[in-house]
Write a protein that holds these residues in place. Structure first.
Motif, PDB file in Angstrom:
ATOM      1  N   LEU A 135       0.951  -1.295  -0.381  1.00 22.50           N
ATOM      2  CA  LEU A 135      -0.538   0.217  -0.381  1.00 22.50           C
ATOM      3  C   LEU A 135       1.076   1.454  -0.277  1.00 22.50           C
ATOM      4  O   LEU A 135       0.722   2.556  -0.793  1.00 22.50           O
ATOM      5  CB  LEU A 135      -0.535   0.101   1.148  1.00 22.50           C
ATOM      6  N   ALA A 136       1.560   1.230   0.864  1.00 24.20           N
ATOM      7  CA  ALA A 136       2.607   1.864   0.614  1.00 24.20           C
ATOM      8  C   ALA A 136       3.311   2.588  -0.757  1.00 24.20           C
ATOM      9  O   ALA A 136       2.957   3.941  -1.234  1.00 24.20           O
ATOM     10  CB  ALA A 136       3.870   2.051   1.301  1.00 24.20           C
ATOM     11  N   ALA A 137       3.853   2.114  -1.165  1.00 26.81           N
ATOM     12  CA  ALA A 137       4.683   1.548  -2.767  1.00 26.81           C
ATOM     13  C   ALA A 137       2.984   2.301  -3.590  1.00 26.81           C
ATOM     14  O   ALA A 137       4.098   2.823  -4.867  1.00 26.81           O
ATOM     15  CB  ALA A 137       5.044   0.443  -2.765  1.00 26.81           C
ATOM     16  N   ALA A 138       2.284   1.229  -3.808  1.00 30.00           N
ATOM     17  CA  ALA A 138       1.473   2.068  -4.903  1.00 30.00           C
ATOM     18  C   ALA A 138       1.255   3.429  -4.257  1.00 30.00           C
ATOM     19  O   ALA A 138       0.829   4.651  -5.599  1.00 30.00           O
ATOM     20  CB  ALA A 138       0.032   1.441  -4.471  1.00 30.00           C
ATOM     21  N   ASN A 139       0.869   4.202  -2.937  1.00 24.88           N
ATOM     22  CA  ASN A 139       0.125   5.632  -3.225  1.00 24.88           C
ATOM     23  C   ASN A 139       1.795   6.113  -3.317  1.00 24.88           C
ATOM     24  O   ASN A 139       2.205   7.527  -3.821  1.00 24.88           O
ATOM     25  CB  ASN A 139       0.310   5.812  -1.577  1.00 24.88           C
ATOM     26  N   GLN A 140       2.694   5.856  -2.966  1.00 30.06           N
ATOM     27  CA  GLN A 140       4.060   6.633  -3.251  1.00 30.06           C
ATOM     28  C   GLN A 140       5.105   6.796  -4.788  1.00 30.06           C
ATOM     29  O   GLN A 140       4.930   8.338  -5.264  1.00 30.06           O
ATOM     30  CB  GLN A 140       5.323   5.401  -2.085  1.00 30.06           C
ATOM     31  N   ALA A 141       4.185   5.644  -5.458  1.00 30.45           N
ATOM     32  CA  ALA A 141       4.086   5.717  -7.173  1.00 30.45           C
ATOM     33  C   ALA A 141       3.432   7.140  -7.635  1.00 30.45           C
ATOM     34  O   ALA A 141       3.585   7.328  -8.843  1.00 30.45           O
ATOM     35  CB  ALA A 141       3.814   4.442  -7.728  1.00 30.45           C
ATOM     36  N   LEU A 142       2.198   7.678  -6.508  1.00 32.37           N
ATOM     37  CA  LEU A 142       1.537   8.461  -8.068  1.00 32.37           C
ATOM     38  C   LEU A 142       2.061   9.676  -8.334  1.00 32.37           C
ATOM     39  O   LEU A 142       2.833  10.266  -7.683  1.00 32.37           O
ATOM     40  CB  LEU A 142      -0.036   8.858  -6.261  1.00 32.37           C
ATOM     41  N   ASP A 143       1.070   9.869  -9.164  1.00 30.09           N
ATOM     42  CA  ASP A 143       1.975  11.563  -9.279  1.00 30.09           C
ATOM     43  C   ASP A 143       2.106  12.809  -8.195  1.00 30.09           C
ATOM     44  O   ASP A 143       0.627  12.648  -7.105  1.00 30.09           O
ATOM     45  CB  ASP A 143       1.522  12.445 -10.776  1.00 30.09           C
ATOM     46  N   ARG A 144       3.020  13.565  -8.023  1.00 34.51           N
ATOM     47  CA  ARG A 144       2.885  14.587  -7.047  1.00 34.51           C
ATOM     48  C   ARG A 144       1.853  15.802  -7.240  1.00 34.51           C
ATOM     49  O   ARG A 144       1.758  16.080  -8.226  1.00 34.51           O
ATOM     50  CB  ARG A 144       4.162  15.861  -7.012  1.00 34.51           C
ATOM     51  N   PRO A 145       0.756  15.788  -6.512  1.00 37.05           N
ATOM     52  CA  PRO A 145      -0.352  16.623  -7.005  1.00 37.05           C
ATOM     53  C   PRO A 145       0.002  18.350  -6.958  1.00 37.05           C
ATOM     54  O   PRO A 145       1.051  18.464  -6.594  1.00 37.05           O
ATOM     55  CB  PRO A 145      -1.077  16.787  -5.761  1.00 37.05           C
TER      56      PRO A 145
ATOM     57  N   LEU B 137      -0.110  17.659   0.113  1.00 39.64           N
ATOM     58  CA  LEU B 137      -0.297  17.400   1.594  1.00 39.64           C
ATOM     59  C   LEU B 137      -0.599  15.919   2.160  1.00 39.64           C
ATOM     60  O   LEU B 137      -0.567  14.869   3.228  1.00 39.64           O
ATOM     61  CB  LEU B 137      -0.598  18.273   2.715  1.00 39.64           C
ATOM     62  N   TRP B 138      -2.128  15.881   2.028  1.00 38.63           N
ATOM     63  CA  TRP B 138      -3.259  14.759   2.302  1.00 38.63           C
ATOM     64  C   TRP B 138      -2.851  13.979   1.506  1.00 38.63           C
ATOM     65  O   TRP B 138      -2.113  12.468   2.343  1.00 38.63           O
ATOM     66  CB  TRP B 138      -4.120  15.087   1.596  1.00 38.63           C
ATOM     67  N   GLN B 139      -1.987  13.888   0.000  1.00 39.56           N
ATOM     68  CA  GLN B 139      -1.432  12.820  -0.333  1.00 39.56           C
ATOM     69  C   GLN B 139       0.018  11.692   0.497  1.00 39.56           C
ATOM     70  O   GLN B 139       0.007  10.727   0.623  1.00 39.56           O
ATOM     71  CB  GLN B 139      -0.721  12.530  -2.111  1.00 39.56           C
ATOM     72  N   ALA B 140       0.760  13.125   0.523  1.00 41.10           N
ATOM     73  CA  ALA B 140       2.146  12.476   0.991  1.00 41.10           C
ATOM     74  C   ALA B 140       2.115  12.130   2.589  1.00 41.10           C
ATOM     75  O   ALA B 140       2.498  11.001   2.743  1.00 41.10           O
ATOM     76  CB  ALA B 140       2.863  13.481   1.190  1.00 41.10           C
TER      77      ALA B 140
END
Length: 290
Positions: free
Chosen positions: A133-143, A150-153
């Motif tokens: 789950l961490a890897a999948a979220n970390q791979a998302l584009d920077r908003p 901030l929320w995504q980080a």
């Protein structure tokens, strides 16, 4: 001490992450995608970074839910909306929720940009081996917008800690229902809320209690024994220890600065009335658990 920072930071970012479950904007976003009810929206919004995954994969990653709870939502959710569309809706919902709660002046402020950039640095430094789950979220584009960045980080950091917690539970031989029983017995969360929300029936719960009594961690009244207190403390300490990498990378000064910037945001969310009573996530910081 870094592990103290890991827990202190979790208790700040967990309520902010939880907006994706409890803010009305999140529910409207899920409903707008065609999701059927709260739980389908919950699983779709949280699992979307993984792609169109099956129920068994999500059951394994989320750990504490009965397989039937997950199977009622997935993979059906992906028939209503593709994961990419869910992610777009999730970001838009968090944009709207944070703007409503904090106000336009705050979300466009210099301190919000500073907080977002510090949190993003920490999230980029999170070690994701063995943490899906961490890897999948970390791979998302920077908003682009600071508050959604901030929320995504913070969400990446939350899932990083959560993945480590699951690995720790597995390493200590604590099964999903047993983990819920321990959380309730510690006084952190309401037992009925955990049992009903994760869809474990009373027989499952009683069986987990019996297993913990046999292990010597629970007494006949359902309270933690001294061995249970020690065992659970060891799990929590290891969870914090394996969550240290982002904060080591950010450094003591950067971590302290981010904590100070998050404090008013955490307080606003925690006192908003959005988070459910009974504290399903077990946050112990004053006001953060609903």
């Amino acid at each position: 001490m870094v592990t103290q920072a890991a827990r202190a930071m979790w208790e700040r970012f967990e309520p902010v992450h939880d907006l994706v479950y409890f803010a009305p904007e999140a529910r409207r976003a899920a409903d707008g995608l065609g999701m059927r009810g709260f739980w389908m929206g919950y699983f779709a919004l949280r699992a979307a970074p993984l792609g169109p995954v099956s129920a068994p994969v999500v059951t394994a990653c989320f750990y504490v839910f009965h397989p039937n709870r997950v199977a009622r939502a997935l993979p059906d959710a992906w028939r209503y909306a593709a994961p990419g569309d869910v992610l777009d809706a999730r970001a838009q919902a968090m944009d709207a929720a944070m703007t409503r709660l904090l106000g336009t002046d705050v979300v466009s402020s210099a301190w919000m940009t500073e907080a977002a950039d510090l949190a993003w640095r920490a999230a980029e430094a999170a070690d994701t081996a063995g943490r899906p789950l961490a890897a999948a979220n970390q791979a998302l584009d920077r908003p682009r917008r600071p508050h959604t960045r901030l929320w995504q980080a913070l969400t990446t950091l939350r899932e990083h800690r959560g993945d480590g917690h699951v690995a720790t539970l597995v390493g200590h031989g604590v099964a999903p229902v047993e983990a819920m029983v321990l959380k309730a017995a510690s006084g952190e969360s309401d037992a009925a809320l955990l049992r009903e929300g994760r869809k474990w029936d009373p027989a499952d719960w009683r069986r987990a209690e019996a297993q913990l009594r046999e292990r010597g961690w629970l007494d006949e009244a359902g309270a933690l024994t001294p061995a249970g207190v020690t065992g659970r403390a060891a799990i929590e300490a290891q969870t914090d220890a394996v969550a240290e990498a982002p904060w080591k990378a950010l450094g003591q000064d950067g971590t302290a600065r981010l904590a100070a910037l998050l404090d008013p945001l955490t307080t606003t969310v925690a006192t908003s009335g959005l988070l459910p009573h009974g504290n399903p996530v077990g946050v112990t910081r004053a006001g953060a658990g609903g």
